[in-house]
Design an enzyme around this catalytic site. Structure first.
Site, mmCIF file in Angstrom:
data_model
loop_
_atom_site.group_PDB
_atom_site.id
_atom_site.type_symbol
_atom_site.label_atom_id
_atom_site.label_comp_id
_atom_site.label_asym_id
_atom_site.label_seq_id
_atom_site.Cartn_x
_atom_site.Cartn_y
_atom_site.Cartn_z
ATOM 1 N N SER A 61 0.432 -11.159 7.498
ATOM 2 C CA SER A 61 -0.256 -12.320 6.928
ATOM 3 C C SER A 61 -1.270 -11.982 5.839
ATOM 4 C CB SER A 61 -0.974 -13.095 8.033
ATOM 5 O OG SER A 61 -0.267 -14.270 8.319
ATOM 6 N N LYS A 64 -0.689 -12.991 2.331
ATOM 7 C CA LYS A 64 -0.978 -14.362 1.859
ATOM 8 C C LYS A 64 -2.151 -14.385 0.886
ATOM 9 C CE LYS A 64 1.014 -16.458 5.955
ATOM 10 N NZ LYS A 64 1.075 -16.098 7.332
ATOM 11 N N TYR A 189 9.011 -14.120 0.853
ATOM 12 C CA TYR A 189 7.982 -14.194 1.904
ATOM 13 C C TYR A 189 8.139 -13.024 2.897
ATOM 14 C CZ TYR A 189 5.393 -15.751 5.975
ATOM 15 O OH TYR A 189 4.523 -15.790 7.045
ATOM 16 N N TYR A 241 -6.541 -17.105 11.529
ATOM 17 C CA TYR A 241 -5.730 -18.031 12.338
ATOM 18 C C TYR A 241 -6.654 -19.036 13.036
ATOM 19 C CZ TYR A 241 -2.602 -13.978 11.879
ATOM 20 O OH TYR A 241 -1.875 -12.917 11.402
ATOM 21 N N VAL A 259 -0.412 -9.865 11.737
ATOM 22 C CA VAL A 259 0.111 -9.420 13.038
ATOM 23 C C VAL A 259 0.550 -7.944 13.032
ATOM 24 C CG1 VAL A 259 0.759 -11.718 13.899
ATOM 25 C CG2 VAL A 259 2.422 -10.377 12.592
HETATM 26 N N1 GLU Z 1 5.589 -12.131 8.886
HETATM 27 C C1 GLU Z 1 4.820 -12.762 9.905
HETATM 28 C C2 GLU Z 1 5.415 -14.126 10.210
HETATM 29 O O1 GLU Z 1 5.739 -14.811 9.311
HETATM 30 C C3 GLU Z 1 3.407 -12.899 9.455
HETATM 31 C C4 GLU Z 1 2.567 -13.570 10.490
HETATM 32 C C5 GLU Z 1 1.176 -13.080 10.552
HETATM 33 O O2 GLU Z 1 0.823 -11.949 10.246
HETATM 34 O O3 GLU Z 1 0.396 -13.914 10.962
HETATM 35 O O4 GLU Z 1 5.571 -14.500 11.319
#
Ligand code: GLU
Length: 305
Positions: A61, A64, A189, A241, A259
């Site tokens: 994430s 992002k 993505y 989050y 994650v």
């Molecule tokens: N590639 C992970 C997903 O899309 C990233 C999620 C994350 O790090 O929160 O589920």
């Protein structure tokens, strides 16, 4: 600083036992839950590192942050924030529920999966290779590396186990919130989530954001001060989050977690902080990492608010 960092890493590492590595992406389940490291880069480019600060893991994430900076830089604020909101919500990162309930069906912010998928679709380059190439290039210059690379085995693992992200993307397309080829967007993505990094490199990325877009290692102006400030604001409100509110109160530093176990923090005008510990709490944040960020904030005097 080195002494403080060593002490924090030593004392926080055992907390990893309370969490679990992410296993919904099979390759992430292979991480060593005991790995733990931290790094700090200050505004003058000085660095401190401790523990497993050179171990490679994937941005997940945290990517992002990079895609948002790129889209803001290339498409402008109006285009991006017409499509993705700026509101903090207390839903999990891959939640579908609220996206469907609210009208217009616009992702709440660019730090959750649905928002990042829309942001990727807005990147102006033509095709998957050009889009991911631009993300990789920005990632490299933000973190002072020659190149950034996708960890292929994680990318493939994500690509073939991503029903939830596919569901989000296809829902967004069905309500007219996602333009372009949906599978291409998802591919970019997944690849950006799988970009390899280390705590040391991430701390440079945090420092570049802290220095209003100027990389303190290379002196390069990478993104505009307005883009850096906007990204920091969204990290503060939405970067952890559904733990963002608690993190703001307890730690008080704009930060983004992934994650893969990384957390990057950015202390405006002062430093970038990064931790890596793949054992996660129930929200998807590194257990030992959150504890270390809290101690760094308090004992290192990095608290922003
Ligand atoms: N590639 C992970 C997903 O899309 C990233 C999620 C994350 O790090 O929160 O589920």
């Amino acid at each position: 600083m080195q002494q403080l960092l060593d002490q924090i890493v030593k004392e926080c590492a055992p907390l990893s036992e309370a969490g679990h590595v992410a296993d919904y992406i099979p390759e992430l389940a292979k991480a060593n839950p005991k790995s733990f490291g931290a790094a700090v880069t200050d505004k003058d480019g000085k660095q401190w590192a401790s523990g497993d600060a050179d171990e490679t893991f994937c941005l997940e994430s945290i990517a992002k942050v990079v895609s948002l900076a790129l889209a803001l830089q290339l498409r402008g604020f109006d285009d991006v924030f017409d499509r993705v909101g700026r509101s903090a919500i207390a839903d999990p990162f891959n939640s579908i529920m609220r996206l469907e309930m609210d009208s217009p069906h616009r992702p709440h912010n660019p730090m959750i999966n649905s928002g990042a998928i829309v942001v990727v679709s807005l990147l102006p380059q033509e095709g998957v290779e050009a889009k991911i190439g631009a993300v990789l290039e920005l990632c490299a210059v933000l973190s002072g590396q020659k190149i950034a690379e996708v960890v292929e085995r994680v990318y493939l693992s994500e690509k073939f186990t991503s029903d939830r992200n596919r569901a989000l993307a296809y829902f967004l397309r069905s309500v007219g919130s996602l333009e372009g080829d949906v599978e291409d967007t998802l591919d970019v993505y997944f690849r950006m989530c799988s970009i390899g990094t280390t705590a040391k490199q991430l701390s440079v990325l945090g420092a570049t954001l802290a220095c209003n877009g100027r990389n303190p290692l290379t002196g390069q102006d990478v993104i505009s001060p307005t883009v850096a400030r906007t990204v920091r604001a969204l990290m503060m409100t939405c970067g952890m989050y559904d733990g963002s509110g608690e993190f703001a109160v307890d730690v008080g530093i704009p930060a983004k977690s992934g994650v893969g176990g990384g957390i990057v923090g950015t202390v405006p005008g002062r430093a970038g902080l990064a931790v890596y510990g793949p054992s996660l709490d129930e929200r998807g944040n590194s257990v030992a990492g959150v504890a270390a960020m809290k101690r760094l904030s308090l004992e290192g005097g990095f608290r922003v608010i």
